[in-house]
Design an enzyme around this catalytic site. Structure first.
Site: not given
Length: 462
Positions: A146, A341
């Site tokens: 992530d 992201d």
């Protein structure tokens, strides 16, 4: 007969022209096989695997719910569940960014007294997992990666209160000859925001926006990314972890954010704070995650990037549909800003930008029956009776004249075998941060070059 043949050839020629991307400025469309939008039951390898293997280390990226995954969740998440969790992540990103700007309270790692009262960012459902080794001897663990998270963490024995079910055996620190707790009042402990102590040991606590959390010791051990070994890598050794179902059966998380405690920062001497990845277009194919200055395996178009608190910021400047630039003022994007992201699924746009995109897309899709909105997606189509559909191209422009023609999987989000939606959503507030999500990033080699302050994109990489 001759006339019929002539008409057919004319239709083919006109079809060819409609797909042309030449300098004449003709509209650009894709013919999409609807079966290509959905995942298969068999895992397929990425493109140009030999080229990918030439970069070391390379981690294989897979969708944790697809056939390439070693995980076997009891129940796969529906598109509605994925999109709902995605919205939770976006809401908490917006809250977090507002807090940075002084509009609210900050969030992130929390002390035990705070952890029941405050929420950090949402764990989300980015879905992409990699395998790494922890400890000596090395134990292979499945982690979600992530770019919107900094602290790497895994579940650790003895799990004083609660551990959720994971695929591999839970890591046992007592079985690793190189495991050590990070001491309280040390520089690494102080670098973890919200740190707290238990005796001489440093502890961490992270609570996510969906009420999932991980709490435990901040520790160090050997991290193995074949063939590389990173000594004294610092991570959270979770003793109390609650996933509310969304952690699936992963062992933890690999944090690739910009802060000092992230993997990227800890390995800066070895990999120069450069990494790249390619996210697969469907869950039945694979991608890769590379580290080091040779991560740029092909020529990339680069746009300025600024690593800020928690996220990587870049400047979106425009959108196009069918190769026609939409009449959107760049200030629409620049006022709120944009982050990239890996854990957000659907790209979020400022309201005015999304309205322009939606209108132009619908104008080019009038031959298809619209369906009801689905979760956060409001431009949906019923393709019953069609095997192939013709959709307009969608382009995203960034600073430095970087223009990305999205893969068809980055334009339509499949809901079922007969229904799909435009894979974008609008923010409700024009001041909310834009987010370039992982659906739109799929198939691109995305290079994060932090020392140069750039993000690069090259198409058709996996």
């Amino acid at each position: 007969m001759a006339n019929s043949l002539l008409i057919s050839l004319l239709q083919i020629y006109l079809l060819f022209l409609s797909f042309s991307t030449c300098a004449l400025g003709l509209a650009k469309f894709y013919v999409v096989d609807l079966h290509d939008l959905t995942s298969k039951n068999v895992c397929s390898p990425p493109k140009d695997m030999e080229k990918i293997k030439s970069v070391k280390p390379t981690l294989k990226i897979v969708d944790r719910q697809g056939p390439c995954s070693t995980l076997h969740p009891a129940e796969k998440l529906s598109p509605e569940q994925i999109l709902s969790n995605d919205q939770s992540r976006v809401d908490s990103i917006h809250h977090r960014v507002s807090a940075i700007a002084g509009k609210g309270t900050t969030s992130g790692p929390l002390s035990p007294s705070q952890i029941t009262a405050q929420s950090g960012f949402s764990y989300g459902l980015g879905n992409y997992i990699v395998h790494v080794g922890i400890g000596t001897p090395s134990k292979t663990l499945t982690l979600e990666f992530d770019t919107g998270s900094d602290v790497t963490w895994i579940q650790c024995k003895p799990c004083q209160t609660y551990c959720y079910k994971q695929q591999e055996p839970i890591f046992d620190p007592s079985q690793s000859s190189t495991f050590m707790n990070v001491s309280c009042n040390s520089t690494p402990c102080n670098d973890v925001s919200g740190n707290f102590c238990e005796g001489s040991s440093c502890l961490y606590g992270v609570k996510y926006g969906d009420q999932s959390y991980t709490v435990g010791y901040y520790a160090e051990d050997t991290l193995t990314l074949t063939p590389d070994m990173i000594q004294k890598f610092r991570f959270g050794c979770g003793q109390n972890n609650k996933g509310k179902g969304i952690f699936g059966e992963i062992a933890g998380l690999l944090g690739l954010g910009p802060s000092s405690e992230s993997f990227v920062s800890q390995t800066s001497d070895k990999y120069q704070r450069v990494f790249s990845y390619c996210l697969p277009p469907v869950s039945s194919s694979t991608g890769y995650l590379n580290f080091g200055s040779n991560s740029d395996t092909s020529n990339t178009n680069r746009t300025p990037m600024k690593p800020g608190p928690f996220y990587y910021y870049l400047t979106m400047t425009g959108l196009s549909v069918a190769d026609k630039t939409l009449p959107i003022s760049p200030t629409v994007f620049s006022k709120p800003g944009t982050i990239i992201d890996s854990g957000t699924v659907i790209t979020r746009l400022p309201p005015d930008a999304y309205q322009a995109l939606k209108s132009a897309f619908r104008e080019n899709m009038t031959q298809y029956k619209m369906a009801q909105s689905y979760s956060i997606l409001d431009t949906c189509y019923d393709f019953t009776g069609f095997d192939n559909v013709t959709i307009p191209s969608v382009g995203v422009q960034f600073e430095n004249n970087v223009s990305l023609d999205l893969d068809s999987n980055g334009i339509l989000y499949p809901i079922s075998n007969t229904q799909a939606c435009l894979a974008f959503a609008g923010n409700s507030d024009p001041n909310d941060m834009g987010i370039f999500g992982n659906v739109q990033q799929s198939t691109f080699n995305v290079v994060y070059d932090i020392p140069k302050g750039e993000i690069g994109f090259s198409p058709d990489a996996c």
